[in-house]
Motif scaffolding. Structure first.
Motif, PDB file in Angstrom:
ATOM      1  N   GLY A  33       0.821  -1.203   0.000  1.00  0.00           N
ATOM      2  CA  GLY A  33       0.000   0.000   0.000  1.00  0.00           C
ATOM      3  C   GLY A  33       0.854   1.252   0.000  1.00  0.00           C
ATOM      4  N   GLY A  34       1.965   1.204   0.746  1.00  0.00           N
ATOM      5  CA  GLY A  34       2.870   2.345   0.748  1.00  0.00           C
ATOM      6  C   GLY A  34       3.459   2.616  -0.619  1.00  0.00           C
ATOM      7  N   LEU A  35       3.817   1.549  -1.351  1.00  0.00           N
ATOM      8  CA  LEU A  35       4.342   1.720  -2.705  1.00  0.00           C
ATOM      9  C   LEU A  35       3.320   2.383  -3.622  1.00  0.00           C
ATOM     10  CD1 LEU A  35       6.251  -1.650  -3.277  1.00  0.00           C
ATOM     11  CD2 LEU A  35       7.253   0.645  -3.219  1.00  0.00           C
ATOM     12  N   ALA A  36       2.064   1.963  -3.488  1.00  0.00           N
ATOM     13  CA  ALA A  36       1.019   2.578  -4.311  1.00  0.00           C
ATOM     14  C   ALA A  36       0.859   4.052  -3.969  1.00  0.00           C
ATOM     15  CB  ALA A  36      -0.302   1.839  -4.108  1.00  0.00           C
ATOM     16  N   ALA A  37       0.958   4.378  -2.669  1.00  0.00           N
ATOM     17  CA  ALA A  37       0.742   5.762  -2.240  1.00  0.00           C
ATOM     18  C   ALA A  37       1.864   6.694  -2.666  1.00  0.00           C
ATOM     19  CB  ALA A  37       0.574   5.816  -0.718  1.00  0.00           C
ATOM     20  N   VAL A  38       3.080   6.163  -2.887  1.00  0.00           N
ATOM     21  CA  VAL A  38       4.202   7.031  -3.269  1.00  0.00           C
ATOM     22  C   VAL A  38       4.540   6.885  -4.746  1.00  0.00           C
ATOM     23  CG1 VAL A  38       5.164   6.939  -0.950  1.00  0.00           C
ATOM     24  CG2 VAL A  38       5.978   5.309  -2.667  1.00  0.00           C
ATOM     25  N   HIS A  39       3.646   6.282  -5.515  1.00  0.00           N
ATOM     26  CA  HIS A  39       3.857   6.185  -6.953  1.00  0.00           C
ATOM     27  C   HIS A  39       3.955   7.586  -7.553  1.00  0.00           C
ATOM     28  CE1 HIS A  39       2.946   5.277 -11.200  1.00  0.00           C
ATOM     29  NE2 HIS A  39       3.419   4.065 -10.923  1.00  0.00           N
ATOM     30  N   ARG A  40       4.711   7.702  -8.648  1.00  0.00           N
ATOM     31  CA  ARG A  40       4.930   9.030  -9.235  1.00  0.00           C
ATOM     32  C   ARG A  40       3.636   9.718  -9.642  1.00  0.00           C
ATOM     33  NH1 ARG A  40       6.804   5.339 -12.999  1.00  0.00           N
ATOM     34  NH2 ARG A  40       5.674   5.261 -14.996  1.00  0.00           N
ATOM     35  N   TRP A  41       2.566   8.933  -9.904  1.00  0.00           N
ATOM     36  CA  TRP A  41       1.284   9.535 -10.265  1.00  0.00           C
ATOM     37  C   TRP A  41       0.737  10.375  -9.125  1.00  0.00           C
ATOM     38  CZ3 TRP A  41      -3.887   8.220  -8.587  1.00  0.00           C
ATOM     39  CH2 TRP A  41      -4.882   8.878  -9.324  1.00  0.00           C
TER      40      TRP A  41
END
Length: 263
Positions: A18-26
């Motif tokens: 979930g953290g990876l999704a939240a810090v995605h460049r988008w």
């Protein structure tokens, strides 16, 4: 016990996804950050109302009775919310005093609020993850196949919680690495809860202790979602976009809870 600990650690590590999704460049865009914050708010509201509050009342019912248990749990929710509101008021008052003195550190109050929200959410999610880790551990010790099912369900459940932790930090500008680390550390509360719960807490704490924690955590999470995350998302995007991301977060969390009950 080794297998049980591994299952518990893997389930907790899902917060990092979930953290990876939240810090995605988008998420660097205003629209992306608003979507992440709305998703986090939906997940937090759903898990508080559908899981944490009912579980707290259920755990208090044997000692208080059903009606009294619900009353006590709702009072704890209110206490958690009021406590959070007082902390917000003190932080706002301090920011106002610094502004009047000409301190430029509060030049961006929105980011400061998001940082504060991220800290509170990280603590609340960590407290919520402690008993989940214990549940996974005990289930695996009793039956590894059942424990695997519980671990998978909790892992899915933890992904939106990772978003809820990382999104406010990332929105506050702390950087991708630190936001991801915060989400990951909140998930590590599960193996910590497994070890402490299995070896120490079961012997020292009464069954109602977790119920009290659940009520307070629900109050904190509900208050942060309503007063911090949703307003911050609305300032960045349209109401329709925020509502869509909110529904997505609530729906994802509802699915994870359904899978957890099946497991």
């Amino acid at each position: 016990m080794t297998v049980a600990f591994v299952f518990t650690a893997l389930a907790g590590a899902a917060t990092a996804l979930g953290g990876l999704a939240a810090v995605h460049r988008w998420v660097r865009s205003d629209t992306g950050l608003a979507a992440a914050l709305g998703f986090a708010a939906g997940a937090m509201l759903l898990v508080s109302v559908a899981e944490i509050v009912p579980k707290g009342a259920h755990d208090l019912a044997p000692s208080l009775g059903v009606r009294e248990a619900w009353g006590a749990t709702l009072a704890l929710v209110a206490l958690g919310s009021v406590g959070t509101a007082l902390l917000q008021w003190r932080a706002a008052a301090g920011a106002e005093r610094r502004r009047r003195r000409g301190d430029r550190s509060d030049a961006d109050p929105d980011r400061r609020r998001l940082l504060r929200s991220g800290l509170v959410v990280a603590v609340a999610v960590s407290a919520h993850n402690l008993p989940e880790g214990l549940a996974t551990f005990v289930a695996t010790v009793d039956d590894p196949s059942a424990g695997a099912a519980v671990a998978i369900a909790i892992a899915i459940h933890n992904v939106p919680e990772g978003v809820a932790v990382a999104a406010p930090f990332y929105g506050a500008g702390v950087g991708r690495g630190r936001a991801l680390a915060a989400a990951t550390l909140s998930g590590l509360a599960e193996p910590v809860g497994a070890v402490l719960g299995y070896l120490v807490l079961i012997a020292l704490l009464p069954p109602s202790a977790y119920a009290v924690i659940f009520g307070l955590v629900a109050g904190v999470m509900l208050h942060i979602a309503v007063t911090e995350l949703l307003p911050s998302a609305r300032r960045l995007a349209t109401l329709r976009a925020v509502a869509t991301s909110f529904a997505a977060g609530a729906g994802t969390m509802a699915l994870s809870l359904a899978l957890l009950r099946i497991a």
